[in-house]
Structure formats: structure tokens, C-alpha cells
Design a protein around this motif. Sequence first.
Motif, PDB file in Angstrom:
ATOM      1  N   UNK A  85       0.817  -1.202   0.000  1.00 42.44           N
ATOM      2  CA  UNK A  85       0.000   0.000   0.000  1.00 42.44           C
ATOM      3  C   UNK A  85       0.847   1.247   0.000  1.00 42.44           C
ATOM      4  N   UNK A  86       0.200   2.357   0.291  1.00 46.55           N
ATOM      5  CA  UNK A  86       0.844   3.666   0.289  1.00 46.55           C
ATOM      6  C   UNK A  86       0.874   4.245   1.698  1.00 46.55           C
ATOM      7  N   UNK A  87       1.973   4.924   2.009  1.00 50.05           N
ATOM      8  CA  UNK A  87       2.120   5.619   3.286  1.00 50.05           C
ATOM      9  C   UNK A  87       2.376   7.087   2.989  1.00 50.05           C
ATOM     10  N   UNK A  88       1.687   7.968   3.702  1.00 49.01           N
ATOM     11  CA  UNK A  88       1.804   9.410   3.451  1.00 49.01           C
ATOM     12  C   UNK A  88       3.009   9.992   4.168  1.00 49.01           C
ATOM     13  N   UNK A  89       3.909  10.581   3.403  1.00 51.03           N
ATOM     14  CA  UNK A  89       5.049  11.303   3.963  1.00 51.03           C
ATOM     15  C   UNK A  89       5.095  12.687   3.333  1.00 51.03           C
ATOM     16  N   UNK A  90       5.669  13.674   4.029  1.00 52.33           N
ATOM     17  CA  UNK A  90       5.725  15.038   3.487  1.00 52.33           C
ATOM     18  C   UNK A  90       6.527  15.089   2.174  1.00 52.33           C
ATOM     19  N   UNK A  91       6.101  15.935   1.239  1.00 51.02           N
ATOM     20  CA  UNK A  91       4.864  16.731   1.253  1.00 51.02           C
ATOM     21  C   UNK A  91       3.663  15.826   1.007  1.00 51.02           C
ATOM     22  N   UNK A  92       2.640  15.950   1.874  1.00 53.39           N
ATOM     23  CA  UNK A  92       1.538  15.008   1.859  1.00 53.39           C
ATOM     24  C   UNK A  92       0.717  15.095   0.571  1.00 53.39           C
TER      25      UNK A  92
END
Length: 281
Positions: A85-92
Motif C-alpha cells: 500500500x501507500x504511506x503518506x510522507x511530506x509533502x503530503x
Amino acid sequence: MPAWRVSSWPAQMTPGDESEVLLHGGTTNRGRVTRVGDTVRRPVRPTSRSTWALLRHLEDVGFAGAPRFVGVDRAGREVLSYVEGDVATPPYPAWALSERALTSVAELLRDYHAAVASFDASAHEWGRPLPPRYRGPLVTHNDPNLDNVVFRDGVAVSLIDFDLAAPGTALWDVACAARLWAPLRDRADSPLEGEGDVEEDSLRRLRVFVDAYGLSADDREHVAGALLSAHAWCYGIVQDAVTHGHESFTPYWVQGGAAQAERTRTWLFAHRREVRAALVP
């Protein structure tokens, strides 16, 4: 203590073996978490055995929203299943700040609390304890940050990184998550954008989160009261790490983390009435 099985993967990769791929995100174990095939390798901690027991319990009760504990490799690292899956990291990315993502995180956290309710925390040792008024028999995640949730098609499917898990209460965990996902902080530090008022939007998102979790009016009062404590507890961990010279937390703290933490604390205190009004019908 159970004898945890050793993974069949070799400690050192050789030609022909699946290569290790560094996984990005997070601060505590930055540069030390890798993917090998369909597994993740992470450093073992003093409380790792407790986390492994927790993950085994979640697997036994059929909760799909957490990695599986596989074993310990020959390098002494814990081996977990890799969650696709995907994980949110900056820049979001925009999907991470959508209302769909927000509600799905609340629902995933609620399902986790239901799954972990039958786990006996008293038989295990845990890390930093929660403030006394928020301790309880339920093992809470305590760090449901944006980069600790895996998404598929914009919907939260798994919590990861249970390093800070410890006995607490569901309302404490909701407060930890809501302050991060609304998010509740100074507009200078908010990832929210658009033509509307950032502060109003974060308060609206706070209400959406607790609505999706399904809290009663009394429970919402308790969440409102826990927000400042949750912030202080979280940054107390960071400050301790900095005091001991942590190689990732120290530059983060010096290069703006301390100032941002203080801005958030100031914001939460100054807006405590608005936050309560947004939470309680």
C-alpha cells in the motif's frame, strides 16, 4: 517467554538473494528499516517481545489491519510481514488529506480497539507509560501518525509501527490520532490548503474523525481534555531521545521541531474552547 522462531532469510544478502530496500518515513528507526521480499526487517527493542505477542494476538483474532510477526532473522532483527500500500510522507499527497482517508483512519482505529480488547497486557512489559489518568487495560497504538498508516486506493487498511504501544484507553488513542489527522496545530505548520479557513477546516475534520469513530458526547469531553496531554507525552519521548543524542531526532529538534512543538502546544491551549465546541454536539 516463548522461543520466537528464526526467519529463513539470511542475515547478509548475497548475489541471488532478494536485495534489501530501505523504507523511508518515520524518525526513530530512520535508515534502519528495510524490505526484503514480502517482509520488513526492523531493529529489536527492549519491549519487542511484548509487541510480538500483541501482533500474534491480532492475527489470532483475525484483525487484518496490522503486520504479522514472522520471526527474528540471523542479524537479530525482527521480521514482519510487508503490508502492500501507500504511506503518506511530506509533502503530503492530496489523497492523504481527503475526508475519505480521515474517516477510514478513525474506522481502522475503532476496529483495532475492538480486536485488541481481549489481549492481556498485564503479562508483558511496555515502554513509556501513559499519564496516570489515561492508563487502562487496552493496549493502545499511541503513535497513529500519517506515516504509520498504510492505505490502498485512499482508504486506511493497516496500522504499522507499534513501538510505542502501551496500556491505555481508547479515548486516549482517539485523542492521539485526532490531533494528528485533523490536524490540530498552528496554521504555519498545517498541511491543509485551499481557499477556506485552515483553522475552521481542522476543527471540522476533528468532528468528522470522532463522528466516524462513533464517540458519545461524554467520550468527546474526555478526548477534548486529553489532547494537550497527548501532545506533551509524544514530545516528551522526542525530548528524551534528543537528551540521549538520538541521531535522527536531534537534528529534527534543533532545526525546527522544538519550535513547532511549542507552537502546537500554544495553539491547543489557546483554542481549547473552540476544540471542545467542535467535539461536543
